[in-house]
Motif scaffolding. Structure first.
Motif, PDB file in Angstrom:
ATOM      1  N   LEU A  26       0.860  -1.362  -0.246  1.00 56.59           N
ATOM      2  CA  LEU A  26      -0.195  -0.338   0.066  1.00 56.59           C
ATOM      3  C   LEU A  26       0.951   1.125   0.523  1.00 56.59           C
ATOM      4  N   LEU A  27       2.038   1.292   0.905  1.00 54.86           N
ATOM      5  CA  LEU A  27       3.286   1.913   1.129  1.00 54.86           C
ATOM      6  C   LEU A  27       3.378   2.582  -0.463  1.00 54.86           C
ATOM      7  N   ALA A  28       4.066   1.544  -1.463  1.00 56.68           N
ATOM      8  CA  ALA A  28       4.399   2.001  -2.730  1.00 56.68           C
ATOM      9  C   ALA A  28       3.585   1.830  -3.750  1.00 56.68           C
ATOM     10  N   PHE A  29       2.717   1.611  -3.611  1.00 54.69           N
ATOM     11  CA  PHE A  29       0.841   2.426  -4.678  1.00 54.69           C
ATOM     12  C   PHE A  29       0.958   3.402  -4.583  1.00 54.69           C
ATOM     13  N   PHE A  30       0.865   3.772  -2.863  1.00 51.16           N
ATOM     14  CA  PHE A  30       0.591   5.261  -2.862  1.00 51.16           C
ATOM     15  C   PHE A  30       1.540   6.546  -3.019  1.00 51.16           C
ATOM     16  N   LEU A  31       2.783   5.991  -2.513  1.00 47.46           N
ATOM     17  CA  LEU A  31       3.881   6.808  -3.936  1.00 47.46           C
ATOM     18  C   LEU A  31       4.148   6.981  -4.829  1.00 47.46           C
ATOM     19  N   PHE A  32       4.051   5.930  -5.153  1.00 42.51           N
ATOM     20  CA  PHE A  32       4.233   5.893  -6.871  1.00 42.51           C
ATOM     21  C   PHE A  32       3.565   6.133  -7.467  1.00 42.51           C
ATOM     22  N   THR A  33       1.898   6.514  -7.110  1.00 40.10           N
ATOM     23  CA  THR A  33       0.818   7.159  -7.551  1.00 40.10           C
ATOM     24  C   THR A  33       0.124   8.450  -8.169  1.00 40.10           C
ATOM     25  N   THR A  34       1.013   9.077  -6.742  1.00 39.98           N
ATOM     26  CA  THR A  34       1.110  10.586  -6.815  1.00 39.98           C
ATOM     27  C   THR A  34       2.465  11.155  -7.143  1.00 39.98           C
ATOM     28  N   GLY A  35       3.370  10.674  -7.058  1.00 39.49           N
ATOM     29  CA  GLY A  35       4.615  10.766  -8.038  1.00 39.49           C
ATOM     30  C   GLY A  35       3.897  11.312  -9.633  1.00 39.49           C
ATOM     31  N   MET A  36       3.135  10.151 -10.240  1.00 39.00           N
ATOM     32  CA  MET A  36       2.875  10.225 -11.302  1.00 39.00           C
ATOM     33  C   MET A  36       1.750  11.222 -12.118  1.00 39.00           C
ATOM     34  N   GLN A  37       1.666  12.287 -11.121  1.00 42.17           N
ATOM     35  CA  GLN A  37       1.125  12.996 -11.739  1.00 42.17           C
ATOM     36  C   GLN A  37       1.489  14.771 -12.048  1.00 42.17           C
ATOM     37  N   GLY A  38       1.317  15.228 -12.687  1.00 42.59           N
ATOM     38  CA  GLY A  38       1.846  16.406 -13.060  1.00 42.59           C
ATOM     39  C   GLY A  38       0.674  17.877 -12.544  1.00 42.59           C
ATOM     40  N   ARG A  39       1.094  19.251 -12.605  1.00 42.50           N
ATOM     41  CA  ARG A  39       0.173  20.670 -12.015  1.00 42.50           C
ATOM     42  C   ARG A  39      -0.013  20.942 -13.980  1.00 42.50           C
ATOM     43  N   GLU A  40      -1.629  21.063 -13.362  1.00 44.50           N
ATOM     44  CA  GLU A  40      -1.939  21.586 -13.963  1.00 44.50           C
ATOM     45  C   GLU A  40      -1.240  23.076 -14.785  1.00 44.50           C
ATOM     46  N   SER A  41      -0.824  23.389 -14.367  1.00 42.76           N
ATOM     47  CA  SER A  41      -0.546  25.200 -14.069  1.00 42.76           C
ATOM     48  C   SER A  41       0.984  24.633 -15.443  1.00 42.76           C
ATOM     49  N   ARG A  42       1.813  23.604 -15.306  1.00 44.25           N
ATOM     50  CA  ARG A  42       2.752  23.699 -16.297  1.00 44.25           C
ATOM     51  C   ARG A  42       1.961  22.766 -17.656  1.00 44.25           C
ATOM     52  N   LEU A  43       1.007  22.243 -17.055  1.00 47.51           N
ATOM     53  CA  LEU A  43       0.095  21.707 -19.484  1.00 47.51           C
ATOM     54  C   LEU A  43      -0.244  22.980 -20.175  1.00 47.51           C
ATOM     55  N   SER A  44      -0.204  22.682 -21.437  1.00 53.94           N
ATOM     56  CA  SER A  44       0.379  24.545 -22.317  1.00 53.94           C
ATOM     57  C   SER A  44      -1.380  24.001 -22.784  1.00 53.94           C
ATOM     58  N   PRO A  45      -1.750  24.798 -22.867  1.00 53.90           N
ATOM     59  CA  PRO A  45      -3.247  24.767 -23.800  1.00 53.90           C
ATOM     60  C   PRO A  45      -3.288  24.081 -25.067  1.00 53.90           C
ATOM     61  N   ASN A  46      -4.332  23.697 -25.788  1.00 51.47           N
ATOM     62  CA  ASN A  46      -4.144  23.282 -26.825  1.00 51.47           C
ATOM     63  C   ASN A  46      -4.301  24.623 -28.413  1.00 51.47           C
ATOM     64  N   LEU A  47      -4.949  25.571 -27.668  1.00 50.47           N
ATOM     65  CA  LEU A  47      -5.420  26.713 -28.457  1.00 50.47           C
ATOM     66  C   LEU A  47      -5.230  27.941 -27.977  1.00 50.47           C
ATOM     67  N   ALA A  48      -3.617  28.436 -29.084  1.00 48.20           N
ATOM     68  CA  ALA A  48      -3.137  29.779 -29.424  1.00 48.20           C
ATOM     69  C   ALA A  48      -3.909  30.889 -29.241  1.00 48.20           C
ATOM     70  N   VAL A  49      -4.314  31.812 -28.754  1.00 41.79           N
ATOM     71  CA  VAL A  49      -5.148  32.985 -28.806  1.00 41.79           C
ATOM     72  C   VAL A  49      -3.851  34.156 -29.358  1.00 41.79           C
ATOM     73  N   ARG A  50      -3.986  34.567 -30.253  1.00 42.72           N
ATOM     74  CA  ARG A  50      -3.265  36.077 -30.363  1.00 42.72           C
ATOM     75  C   ARG A  50      -3.698  37.014 -30.177  1.00 42.72           C
ATOM     76  N   ARG A  51      -2.947  38.192 -29.684  1.00 43.67           N
ATOM     77  CA  ARG A  51      -3.755  39.601 -28.885  1.00 43.67           C
ATOM     78  C   ARG A  51      -3.271  40.535 -30.041  1.00 43.67           C
ATOM     79  N   ASP A  52      -4.147  41.011 -30.239  1.00 39.53           N
ATOM     80  CA  ASP A  52      -3.469  42.733 -30.344  1.00 39.53           C
ATOM     81  C   ASP A  52      -3.395  43.749 -29.227  1.00 39.53           C
ATOM     82  N   ALA A  53      -2.426  44.761 -29.408  1.00 38.18           N
ATOM     83  CA  ALA A  53      -2.189  45.908 -29.188  1.00 38.18           C
ATOM     84  C   ALA A  53      -3.004  46.408 -28.669  1.00 38.18           C
ATOM     85  N   ALA A  54      -3.848  46.370 -29.113  1.00 35.74           N
ATOM     86  CA  ALA A  54      -5.974  46.537 -28.136  1.00 35.74           C
ATOM     87  C   ALA A  54      -5.984  45.413 -27.109  1.00 35.74           C
TER      88      ALA A  54
END
Length: 83
Positions: A26-54
């Motif tokens: 159980l200890l090994a299971f919880f250690l391995f499963t919690t370490g595999m998930q990345g943070r959502e802030s590190r994910l890149s969005p699939n849709l890039a939107v360019r903004r103009d000067a305004a």
């Protein structure tokens, strides 16, 4: 679980090997499963939107869906298209 009783002892003796194995699994299971998930802030969005000067996006236009009742039937309008 096996209880081993000897004539000279009054308390039963427990075999703890299986309990220790399960705990480490159980200890090994919880250690391995919690370490595999990345943070959502590190994910890149699939849709890039360019903004103009305004600050407005030039690639995406807002789409307005109008829902109306025509002749007792629901009608949805998206720009020129009527469904």
């Amino acid at each position: 679980m096996r209880f081993n009783r000897r004539r000279d002892r009054e308390k039963p003796e427990l075999n703890m090997a299986s309990m220790i194995d399960a705990t480490f699994l159980l200890l090994a299971f919880f250690l391995f499963t919690t370490g595999m998930q990345g943070r959502e802030s590190r994910l890149s969005p699939n849709l890039a939107v360019r903004r103009d000067a305004a600050g407005a996006s030039s690639e995406m236009q807002p789409q307005v869906v109008a829902a109306q009742v025509v002749d007792g039937k629901p009608v949805y309008r998206l720009g020129e298209r009527t469904v």
